[in-house]
Design a protein around this motif. Sequence first.
Motif, short mmCIF file in Angstrom:
data_model
loop_
_atom_site.label_atom_id
_atom_site.label_comp_id
_atom_site.label_asym_id
_atom_site.label_seq_id
_atom_site.Cartn_x
_atom_site.Cartn_y
_atom_site.Cartn_z
N LEU A 25 0.82 -1.21 0.00
CA LEU A 25 0.00 0.00 0.00
C LEU A 25 0.86 1.27 0.00
O LEU A 25 0.54 2.25 -0.68
CB LEU A 25 -0.92 0.00 1.22
N LYS A 26 1.97 1.24 0.74
CA LYS A 26 2.87 2.40 0.74
C LYS A 26 3.52 2.59 -0.63
O LYS A 26 3.75 3.73 -1.06
CB LYS A 26 3.95 2.23 1.81
N ALA A 27 3.83 1.47 -1.29
CA ALA A 27 4.42 1.58 -2.62
C ALA A 27 3.45 2.20 -3.60
O ALA A 27 3.86 2.88 -4.55
CB ALA A 27 4.86 0.19 -3.10
N ILE A 28 2.15 2.00 -3.39
CA ILE A 28 1.14 2.55 -4.30
C ILE A 28 0.75 3.97 -3.92
O ILE A 28 0.72 4.87 -4.77
CB ILE A 28 -0.12 1.64 -4.30
N PHE A 29 0.47 4.20 -2.64
CA PHE A 29 -0.13 5.47 -2.21
C PHE A 29 0.84 6.42 -1.52
O PHE A 29 0.45 7.51 -1.11
CB PHE A 29 -1.31 5.19 -1.27
N GLY A 30 2.09 6.01 -1.34
CA GLY A 30 3.06 6.91 -0.74
C GLY A 30 3.58 6.40 0.60
O GLY A 30 2.86 5.75 1.36
N ASN A 31 4.81 6.72 0.87
CA ASN A 31 5.48 6.20 2.07
C ASN A 31 4.94 6.83 3.35
O ASN A 31 5.17 6.32 4.45
CB ASN A 31 6.99 6.47 1.96
N ASN A 32 4.22 7.94 3.22
CA ASN A 32 3.67 8.60 4.41
C ASN A 32 2.22 8.20 4.67
O ASN A 32 1.50 8.89 5.40
CB ASN A 32 3.77 10.12 4.26
N LEU A 33 1.79 7.10 4.09
CA LEU A 33 0.40 6.67 4.23
C LEU A 33 0.04 6.43 5.69
O LEU A 33 -1.07 6.73 6.13
CB LEU A 33 0.17 5.40 3.41
N GLU A 34 0.98 5.91 6.46
CA GLU A 34 0.72 5.60 7.87
C GLU A 34 0.44 6.87 8.66
O GLU A 34 -0.38 6.85 9.59
CB GLU A 34 1.91 4.86 8.46
N GLU A 35 1.09 7.97 8.29
CA GLU A 35 0.85 9.24 9.00
C GLU A 35 -0.45 9.90 8.53
O GLU A 35 -1.12 10.61 9.30
CB GLU A 35 2.02 10.21 8.78
N ARG A 36 -0.83 9.66 7.28
CA ARG A 36 -2.05 10.28 6.75
C ARG A 36 -3.32 9.66 7.32
O ARG A 36 -4.37 10.31 7.34
CB ARG A 36 -2.04 10.18 5.22
N ILE A 37 -3.24 8.40 7.74
CA ILE A 37 -4.40 7.75 8.35
C ILE A 37 -4.35 8.00 9.85
O ILE A 37 -3.39 7.59 10.52
CB ILE A 37 -4.40 6.24 8.05
N PRO A 38 -5.33 8.65 10.43
CA PRO A 38 -5.30 8.96 11.88
C PRO A 38 -5.16 7.70 12.73
O PRO A 38 -5.82 6.69 12.48
CB PRO A 38 -6.65 9.64 12.12
N ASN A 39 -4.29 7.78 13.71
CA ASN A 39 -4.04 6.64 14.59
C ASN A 39 -4.91 6.74 15.83
O ASN A 39 -4.78 7.67 16.63
CB ASN A 39 -2.56 6.60 14.99
N THR A 40 -5.80 5.76 16.00
CA THR A 40 -6.69 5.72 17.17
C THR A 40 -6.41 4.53 18.07
O THR A 40 -7.19 4.27 18.99
CB THR A 40 -8.16 5.67 16.71
N MET A 41 -5.32 3.81 17.82
CA MET A 41 -5.00 2.61 18.62
C MET A 41 -4.29 3.03 19.90
O MET A 41 -3.37 3.86 19.89
CB MET A 41 -4.10 1.66 17.82
N ASP A 42 -4.72 2.41 21.00
CA ASP A 42 -4.15 2.74 22.31
C ASP A 42 -2.98 1.81 22.64
O ASP A 42 -2.97 1.11 23.64
CB ASP A 42 -5.23 2.65 23.38
N THR A 43 -2.01 1.75 21.78
CA THR A 43 -0.81 0.94 21.98
C THR A 43 0.32 1.50 21.14
O THR A 43 0.07 2.10 20.08
CB THR A 43 -1.06 -0.54 21.63
N GLN A 44 1.54 1.27 21.59
CA GLN A 44 2.71 1.75 20.84
C GLN A 44 3.16 0.76 19.79
O GLN A 44 3.99 1.09 18.94
CB GLN A 44 3.87 2.03 21.81
N ASN A 45 2.63 -0.46 19.84
CA ASN A 45 3.14 -1.53 18.98
C ASN A 45 2.40 -1.65 17.65
O ASN A 45 2.82 -2.43 16.79
CB ASN A 45 3.09 -2.86 19.73
N ILE A 46 1.27 -0.96 17.49
CA ILE A 46 0.57 -1.02 16.21
C ILE A 46 -0.26 0.25 16.04
O ILE A 46 -0.73 0.85 17.02
CB ILE A 46 -0.35 -2.27 16.12
#
Length: 647
Positions: free
Chosen positions: A227-248
Amino acid sequence: MTSANDAASAFEILVHKPTRENDDYLLSKRHGEGVTVVDSSGDEEAEEPPKSLWQRFVKAVKPEAQSPYDEPPKNWREKTVRFLEVTQHQRASNRRAEGIVESFLFNDDLAPVEASRRVWDWKQYVFLWVSESFNVNTWQISATGLQLGLNWWQTWICIWVGYMAVASFVAINSRIGNFYHIAFPISSRISFGIYFSLWIVLNRVVMGCVWYSVQTYIGSQTVQLMLKAIFGNNLEERIPNTMDTQNITTFGFMCFMIFWAAQLPALWFPPHTLKYLFTVKSIITPFAAFGFLIWTLKKSHGKLALGSLNDVHPHGSELGWNFVISIMSALDNLSTLILNAPDYSRFAKTRYSSIYSQLVILPVMYAIISIIGIIVTSAAYTMYGINYWSPLDVLGRFLDHSTAGNRGGVFMIAFCFGIAQLGSNIASNSISAGTDMTALLPKFINIRRGGYICAAISLAICPWNLMASSSKFTTALSAYAVFLSSISGVVCADYYVVRKGLISLQHCYSNAPGTLYMYGSRFGTNWRAVAAYVLGIVPNFPGFLGSLDVKGVPSGAMHVYHLNYLVGFLVSFLLYSIFCYFSPVNGMPEGVGFFDFSRWFERWVEVDDFATRRKQFEIDGVDPDNNEYTDELSSASVDNFRNDGKV
């Protein structure tokens, strides 16, 4: 015989012509005496086998026609049970659905594999281990030595030694499945007893579910890269993180669910058809692995970090124990596959299809993929100055320079690694867990349903916490190897030392008093095996606590724990052999000394009419498999069986 009527009935059973009318008459004649028999004639005698792929699909999903033995459901409760229960083709009674105990003793999934399904020759076992070795997890385990401060050649020696030991254990455990065509849940009944084997199987089910979850999480990381190769390496930052853990992150969890869902269709197919999956994966993934190696070397301009990749440089005893830990990581990694080797060897086409092929190909393939992982890690260290233990981390760094070539290359390699993870997860975990679940509740669970249950349970394991670091992962592997190694030690001692390969298949599927593997008790438990199993865990237990950061554990106990698999196996192996020497079990070869290994009683058996022979065994107590081996069986066990009212 208790009466002339019994004698006449037994005679009729032995000489009657195999017609439906005679079967019904004899079944009803014995019904009043509470004898449960197998009706293997089935209702598909005139049915033509499916010719096309569509016909096979329809046959797989449509409800089966009602059998003459079926009774219509009387109320909604019976309708619900009828809908949920597993239809057995090798019928174990003259009623539609067997009880829970009877289906546990004998069902389609755990019955000995007939010749038509024994389709794996030596090439399929080669493909199996080519397929199994080329996955991300192998790279990570290979990097254990590098994480401990060993250099590349020291790490590679540890890999060779470790996986040669694994290959030996796999070949040893495969023989009982290869020759007698039985799965691990049945082989565990022989040593531990009909009913205590449930606990043994449950251990394997738990580990299968844990591993399925871990491999799914690793597979999800390939989805992240695609998915990062298709939509960009910053995809993880563009999707808001709502998980209450540091591991995922939310993005990571989304990819986990995508890969989890992608595996579900593959769970539908029966185990013996997986040889095609192994073949496809064995063709695709080596190209990806070598392509990744060449690409990494090109990016690093051929520069490798050939020394230690850590700031810590161990020497003396610390270096020696790091060698041991690196070697044992291979055994810990495959401890589950060592234990349930019969689940795959039972499909062997010939006497030695699963033996020598696995003994040779397993260490070779793991050594090849491991040296690729070592070189990639060393090359990446020269580029980024970080000792990466996962190849996916290295692949992700290639996206730092987001050119079209980098993005395309990362996508293709990640896609191939994803296929590798899917194949390994299905072969190693879902089928193993599904097969073992059929021994727990076969009235409602078959291999296919067990695979889907395993997938559902994997969602609750949170594998991202186990995979947070190399040390956490290897600690988890070592912890469970403690329990599995002692089980394997008992099973091997029983087969090779105590019984010398002599197995009575009919007794594996019966809970009648006096049968060999009930061990003279209604609890169906071999106390010798249980004691050896528990005592085999004891030497490793203090070190296990130390690995969990419990204070006050001496260093000597930790050193024993570093040898966890070997210690557990050898202690249980020796203790069970000693217990059986002083307290022999029924079913040992008659007239053969305990230490006399000049005679070996293992034999290749044909089981195409096993259900019919089981019918005879349940009625008259005569084991048709062993008529020509009566001098090699324990006469005491046969007498006990007959005296308990079976004949």
